[in-house]
Motif scaffolding. Structure first.
Motif, PDB file in Angstrom:
ATOM      1  N   GLU A 613       0.822  -1.206   0.000  1.00 39.47           N
ATOM      2  CA  GLU A 613       0.000   0.000   0.000  1.00 39.47           C
ATOM      3  C   GLU A 613       0.863   1.266   0.000  1.00 39.47           C
ATOM      4  N   LEU A 616       2.317   1.795  -3.455  1.00 38.72           N
ATOM      5  CA  LEU A 616       1.266   2.156  -4.408  1.00 38.72           C
ATOM      6  C   LEU A 616       0.828   3.600  -4.203  1.00 38.72           C
ATOM      7  N   ALA A 617       0.749   4.021  -2.937  1.00 35.61           N
ATOM      8  CA  ALA A 617       0.391   5.415  -2.652  1.00 35.61           C
ATOM      9  C   ALA A 617       1.438   6.354  -3.224  1.00 35.61           C
ATOM     10  N   GLN A 620       1.170   5.840  -7.418  1.00 39.18           N
ATOM     11  CA  GLN A 620      -0.117   6.211  -8.032  1.00 39.18           C
ATOM     12  C   GLN A 620      -0.283   5.562  -9.416  1.00 39.18           C
ATOM     13  N   VAL A 624      -3.056  -2.042 -11.279  1.00 41.91           N
ATOM     14  CA  VAL A 624      -2.391  -2.967 -10.361  1.00 41.91           C
ATOM     15  C   VAL A 624      -2.835  -4.380 -10.723  1.00 41.91           C
ATOM     16  N   LEU A 640      -6.597  -4.049  -1.047  1.00 31.93           N
ATOM     17  CA  LEU A 640      -6.130  -2.993  -1.948  1.00 31.93           C
ATOM     18  C   LEU A 640      -7.300  -2.370  -2.700  1.00 31.93           C
ATOM     19  N   PHE A 645      -7.296   1.345  -4.840  1.00 31.91           N
ATOM     20  CA  PHE A 645      -6.279   1.169  -5.871  1.00 31.91           C
ATOM     21  C   PHE A 645      -6.882   0.450  -7.076  1.00 31.91           C
TER      22      PHE A 645
END
Length: 832
Positions: A613, A616-617, A620, A624, A640, A645
């Motif tokens: 996470e 991914l934050a 961006q 995924v 997620l 996401f």
């Protein structure tokens, strides 16, 4: 052109099937070397019968032979292809042994094939135990008192002279196969018989046991001119007596003095020179604690499991450089290759064992490797790396605490610490929690006191977290994150949800930085990244949009092998072809996916919610992908997706529909597709009632697991009562699946679909009847015994299910043909 212009066609030997002691590291090294050779306009001919590898993909080599790694097959290929050189050092022990067989049979001389990367003398000097011993003695290097024997009688005579315990090391084997430590005459006779049978030349080395000494490894790269570097020095947390594949390994070395390090480093370089290494060499040494006394254990004149670890730990592409050296290049010819990597971070390798699946197996660890794979973690301190490595295993521990050990008696705990099993680290930690002294723990385990002090710091902070409870302060949370605790671990220790800890962390401004490992000796020179709460500066610049993230599969386990690394790599390549910036997340150092030039960016991170996470934050991504990394990646999909996401391909709703057996059963009923009678259960009473309704025998299995873990055919209520407890525990709170067992013919189909149309490459027919896991079944392609109507039915059901499940991407379906009716057993919305 290569430095030897005559080398225009090179034959590369793969390592064959994945076995314990010879796993994905050879797919990684072989694939990297093939790319390296082709960069030099060399035609690469590859022999490897393993279908799950990147290595056997068409773009890896110019000509690929999926043939047995046996002399007669290789001889025929040599006669046809007429290669100028043979590179055997990338195929593990299988490659070296096969090269020696070809030499002894005169095949290489007959067809004028040059052995590259090593010589026959080098292989013999390192693999033949007696020759290696004499070479070390000639160098004046200390080795344990030993004798090479070829009969049981010779072994008994030597044991009488030197005494027990003795280490048994068969010649020309991998992963400690056939070896062990003999503490009694009975053990000695058993191990010698096994070792003589395992050794291709019927030879074992008996040597004085150095159990309790430190084990140190050096990865050496050397060229034909004699120029050599140490790529990485590695220290086993576990002492001598446990195979390095079963040991927790730390890089760089942590507990050696400068004088000890220089002494051992010089010995490793001296050994590589004496063996005339051209390429990569792994040297293993034993060091008596608190002294300068050491012994040479062995040297491997090829890339190895440790080569893969050293390569990923440093960013130095060992296999790539070794392949260039095999063509005649020197280190000085290759940009960056002569520079020894310097680590300003700590790497921990943690093994992955199969005992969760084979619960009755002997868990004791020794010189014969039992681990199926490993994870690698990187951080700015030992504790942070170790906690990250344990978190990467997705086990039952809370930090380093294993709840099951709380019920153990002190005596049972001490015995596990003395006689190592896969639980030893957790037993040592439990001992620290109970107040056992560093002195006693060192005496029992022979783990260096420095490591024990580091574990004690973790135990101390764990107690502080428990004492704080829900009143956790920002300062204590910061300390826990800096030491290496994950959000989920902190949550369980203080009695809050993981989401609450995440919110508190973000409120306190606590987020990880991303540091990089710079590759050297690589033209791609793509850095890769790891998170750290000890260095919160973000050194990972923003990548061009659109960005897509592929979640990898983690460690090699039974039921989750390199097939998922294969699919992850293919996905990353396809994304790049379509104009996406591809990002891979994985923690397995043995694999091709963690090679830095496979994707545009690599994160060496646990496949845990918090770690995924956070990155991914930061990134961006526009997409995924979870369907290429096996069940572990699939299981991350739901949380997620809830956090917003953009999961692409099959949706989380689709995944839940396939995994939730009640919903899946309802869907099949709606589609009028036959299935065995079945039900779900979350308690023993429900399981017994469901089995009665279905009729015995029944197939019982947990949901949301991979590789048939805790799956069993149960014939009576009494068997179900015994078995259900383990299966319910394995299900992790998800329902237990109870299905009528139909002993028919199992059929398997893999589907690719865009949501409307489907592509079925073919139908696999299992030789064994249903009830044998597909991973253990012999499968034939194309199917031979199906009628045209049965094939039509299977195709029609596949189309209906793909649309009904709303699949986008991959779908694996398992059918059973019972009494001329096609039934659906299950569907997996992922690579398989």
């Amino acid at each position: 052109m290569p430095k030897h212009p005559s080398l225009k066609r090179v034959l590369v030997l793969g390592s064959g099937p994945i076995v314990i002691g010879q796993a994905a590291e050879f797919d990684y090294s072989g694939s990297q070397a093939c790319r390296s050779l082709r960069e030099e306009s060399v035609k690469v001919i590859l022999i490897n019968p393993n279908p799950a590898t990147i290595m056997t993909d068409p773009e890896t080599a110019d000509q690929i032979y999926l043939e047995p790694l046996r002399p007669e097959f290789v001889t025929a290929i040599i006669a046809k292809e007429r290669p100028h050189g043979l590179l055997p050092t990338l195929g593990g022990q299988a490659g070296l042994n096969l090269a020696m067989q070809l030499h002894e049979q005169g095949v290489l001389d007959k067809y004028q094939v040059q052995l590259l990367g090593t010589t026959v003398d080098t292989i013999s000097s390192s693999e033949n135990r007696e020759t290696f011993k004499q070479t070390m003695l000639a160098l004046g290097l200390p080795i344990p008192d030993s004798r090479v024997v070829s009969t049981v009688a010779e072994a008994k005579k030597f044991a009488t002279q030197l005494g027990l315990p003795l280490v048994v090391r068969p010649a020309y084997t991998l992963g400690g196969t056939g070896g062990g430590i003999a503490t009694t005459e009975r053990e000695l006779l058993k191990l010698v018989n096994l070792g003589l049978a395992a050794s291709p030349i019927g030879q074992v080395l008996l040597e004085r046991s150095l159990a309790g000494w430190k084990e140190i490894e050096f990865e050496v790269v050397r060229d034909a001119t004699g120029e050599a570097i140490i790529v990485c020095g590695m220290e086993n947390l576990d002492p001598i007596g446990i195979h390095t594949g079963d040991s927790i390994v730390v890089a760089p070395t942590q507990t050696l003095s400068a004088k000890q390090y220089r002494l051992l480093r010089a010995a490793a370089l001296k050994i590589a020179a004496a063996l005339n290494i051209s390429g990569s060499c792994n040297v293993q040494l034993a060091l008596e604690p608190d002294s300068l006394n050491y012994c040479v254990i062995e040297a491997n004149p090829r890339v190895s499991r440790s080569s893969a670890l050293a390569s990923k730990a440093t960013g130095y592409p060992i296999a790539r450089i070794a392949a260039k050296i095999a063509l005649g290049y020197t280190l000085a010819d290759l940009p960056g290759a002569a520079r020894e990597p310097k680590l300003d971070y700590t790497v921990v390798k943690f093994p992955s064992w199969p005992f969760d699946k084979f619960t009755e197996a002997d868990r004791r660890l020794g010189t014969q490797m039992k681990a199926t794979g490993e994870v690698m973690a990187i951080d700015k301190s030992f504790t942070a790396s170790l906690l990250k490595a344990v978190r990467s295993q997705s086990g039952a521990s809370v930090g380093l605490s294993l709840p099951a050990l709380a019920a153990w008696t002190d005596d049972r705990l001490i015995q596990t610490i003395i006689r190592a099993t896969d639980l030893r680290l957790f037993a040592v930690y439990e001992g620290l929690r109970r107040g056992f002294s560093i002195f006693r723990l060192n005496k029992w385990s022979h783990i260096d006191p420095w490591f024990l002090e580091q574990l004690k710091q973790v135990a101390k902070l764990e107690q502080q977290l428990k004492a704080a409870g829900p009143a956790l302060t920002s300062d204590l949370l910061r300390s826990a994150k800096r030491l290496g605790f994950g959000d989920a671990d902190i949550a369980r220790l203080v009695g809050l949800s993981e989401d609450k800890i995440r919110q508190a962390r973000l409120k306190a401004g606590l987020g990880p930085g991303y540091a990089q490992i710079d590759g050297s000796g690589s033209e791609a020179d793509t850095p890769y990244y790891f998170s750290s709460y000890l260095d919160t500066q973000d050194r990972a610049p923003t990548l061009p949009a659109p960005r897509a993230v592929v979640l990898g599969a983690g460690p090699i386990k039974i039921g989750q092998g390199i097939e998922f690394d294969y699919s992850s790599v293919q996905a990353a390549r396809a994304l790049r072809e379509e104009g996406y910036t591809s990002i891979i997340v994985n923690n397995n150092p043995e694999t091709v996916s963690t090679d830095s030039d496979i994707s545009d960016r690599l994160y060496f991170e646990p496949l845990a919610l918090e770690n995924v996470e956070s990155l991914l934050a930061k990134e961006q991504p526009a997409a995924v992908f979870t369907q290429f990394g096996g069940q572990g990646a699939i299981n991350l999909g739901a949380p997620l997706s809830r956090r917003g996401f953009p999961l692409v391909g099959s949706s989380q709703e689709t995944i839940d529909l396939a995994e939730d057996r009640d919903r899946f059963r309802t869907l099949l009923k709606t589609l009028a597709i036959p299935q065995p009678a079945g039900a779900t259960a979350v308690t023993l009473a429900e399981a017994l009632a469901a089995a009665d309704r279905c009729g015995y025998p029944v197939l019982v299995r947990p949901s949301y697991v991979l590789g048939g873990r805790a799956m069993k055919i149960v014939h009576t209520p009494e068997q179900l009562q015994v078995y259900a407890a383990d299966a319910l525990a394995a299900s992790g709170g998800h329902p237990l699946l109870i299905d009528q067992y139909l002993p028919g013919q199992e059929i398997e189909v893999d589907v690719v679909t865009d949501g409307e149309q489907i592509l079925i490459p073919g139908i696999l027919e299992h030789v064994e009847r249903a009830g044998v896991h597909s991973g253990d079944s012999i499968a034939i392609y194309p199917a031979r015994r199906l009628t045209a109507k049965q094939k039509e039915t299977i195709t029609a059901y596949s189309l209906q299910m793909s649309r009904g499940l709303k699949i986008k991407g991959l779908l694996n379906i398992q059918f059973v043909l019972h009494q001329n009716t096609v039934y659906v057993l299950e569907a997996n919305p992922r690579a398989s």
